[in-house]
Write an enzyme that holds these catalytic residues in place. Sequence first.
Site, mmCIF file in Angstrom:
data_model
loop_
_atom_site.group_PDB
_atom_site.id
_atom_site.type_symbol
_atom_site.label_atom_id
_atom_site.label_comp_id
_atom_site.label_asym_id
_atom_site.label_seq_id
_atom_site.Cartn_x
_atom_site.Cartn_y
_atom_site.Cartn_z
ATOM 1 N N TRP A 59 0.834 -1.209 0.000
ATOM 2 C CA TRP A 59 0.000 0.000 0.000
ATOM 3 C C TRP A 59 0.870 1.262 0.000
ATOM 4 O O TRP A 59 1.835 1.325 0.775
ATOM 5 C CB TRP A 59 -0.886 -0.012 1.242
ATOM 6 N N TYR A 112 -4.848 -0.338 -4.859
ATOM 7 C CA TYR A 112 -3.570 0.309 -4.561
ATOM 8 C C TYR A 112 -2.941 0.822 -5.860
ATOM 9 O O TYR A 112 -2.741 0.053 -6.808
ATOM 10 C CB TYR A 112 -2.594 -0.639 -3.854
ATOM 11 N N TRP A 136 -2.961 -4.483 9.790
ATOM 12 C CA TRP A 136 -2.275 -3.475 8.970
ATOM 13 C C TRP A 136 -1.754 -2.308 9.796
ATOM 14 O O TRP A 136 -2.239 -2.043 10.884
ATOM 15 C CB TRP A 136 -3.114 -3.022 7.799
ATOM 16 N N ARG A 194 7.368 8.494 4.670
ATOM 17 C CA ARG A 194 5.975 8.578 4.205
ATOM 18 C C ARG A 194 5.396 9.977 4.429
ATOM 19 O O ARG A 194 4.607 10.463 3.625
ATOM 20 C CB ARG A 194 5.117 7.515 4.908
ATOM 21 N N THR A 217 9.886 0.796 2.269
ATOM 22 C CA THR A 217 10.323 1.524 1.069
ATOM 23 C C THR A 217 11.774 1.203 0.739
ATOM 24 O O THR A 217 12.295 1.695 -0.251
ATOM 25 C CB THR A 217 10.206 3.049 1.287
#
Length: 341
Positions: A21, A54, A205, A228, A287
């Site tokens: 996501w 997504y 999540w 983020r 990431t």
Amino acid sequence: MAYRFLGESGLKVSEVVYGNWLTHGSQVENDTATACVRAALDAGITSFDTADVYADGVAESVLGAALRGEPRESLEIFTKVYFPVGRRGPNDTGLSRKHIREGIDGSLRRLGVDYVDLYQAHRFDHETPLEETIQAFADVVRQGKALYIGVSEWTEQELREGQELARQAGFRIVSNQPQYSMLWRVIESRVVPASRVVGISQIVWSPMAQGVLSGKYLPGQAPPAGSRATDDKGGDVMIKGYLRDEVLAAVQGLRPIADGLGITMPQLAIAWVLANDNVSAALVGATRPEQIAENVKALEVRLTPEVLIAIDHALGGPDSELIERDPARTKSPSHRLGGVR
Ligand code: NDP
């Protein structure tokens, strides 16, 4: 890697699942996405979570491409249906028979696989009869397009009713996918007890509260570059609710606890959700490949009751206003797009 069963099914999933996501097809370039998937495989992660919505379908394509060439039987691939992908027509949202049938075919095409292991209702659909939804999922299973069925962000009542109808239709709902972390505990009072009764486990999540529980966001300071909170493709909006100084200050109080255990704060956050025995897996985003290598080491730690109490204390005690516990925060949109009954 350690594995846990999904609900009362025979399917085992890795305790850490890599989810994509906001990252694949959006925040990170495709070569970084592939490197993260490789790092996940190298770390023993076998379960991968995505959703058709997504990056408007692109996240499924990127994940599918990154996994290509891996033996299919060594992977558990999860995806979801509910939200619209691309088109915004009246039947492009929700859990109608039409949208589920078209949704699974689109997901399989983008992922480049013949079946997914887990197909999840991304939200509850208040406008489609639950019988219709459950029958449509039963058809997906019978057609061999999904092996197991799960849901996401369903209330205890929705889980009970859905499971009863699924039983009548000849399958079981095996999992629920809610938000769960030290800061977001809304499933504890109702969803988890009901799930235990009906044989559903949680795959949770944002166990790191989107990175906030890693401790890298400091009160009164700009967020670190590349995080983020600086992702202008949507990550910055999603994480905003957590970036309050009082939250960030309390989170820093977790650092001595992690240090005392000889682990990092991301590892503490993941170990915390896995301490709940109704949780089958932590769905963790990343990431960078290094984050994955760090995060899976959380599985080497089991938190004692004393540590759990110390964590609560650092976050302001059992009644802390920094911890969201209201079960009413488990909810799905009341209306689908583009339709009036
Ligand atoms: P996390 O709470 O694990 O946050 C992941 C983010 O935190 C990463 O993308 C990274 O962001 C940062 N991070 C990860 N590891 C570290 C580390 N070791 N040190 C510092 N920062 C780190 O989960 P997500 O919010 O990403 O959600 C995980 C998955 O859950 C999703 O991919 C999806 O599969 C699922 N999900 C499901 C939802 C649903 O409705 N069913 C809703 C949301 C998510 P950065 O580097 O950019 O700071």
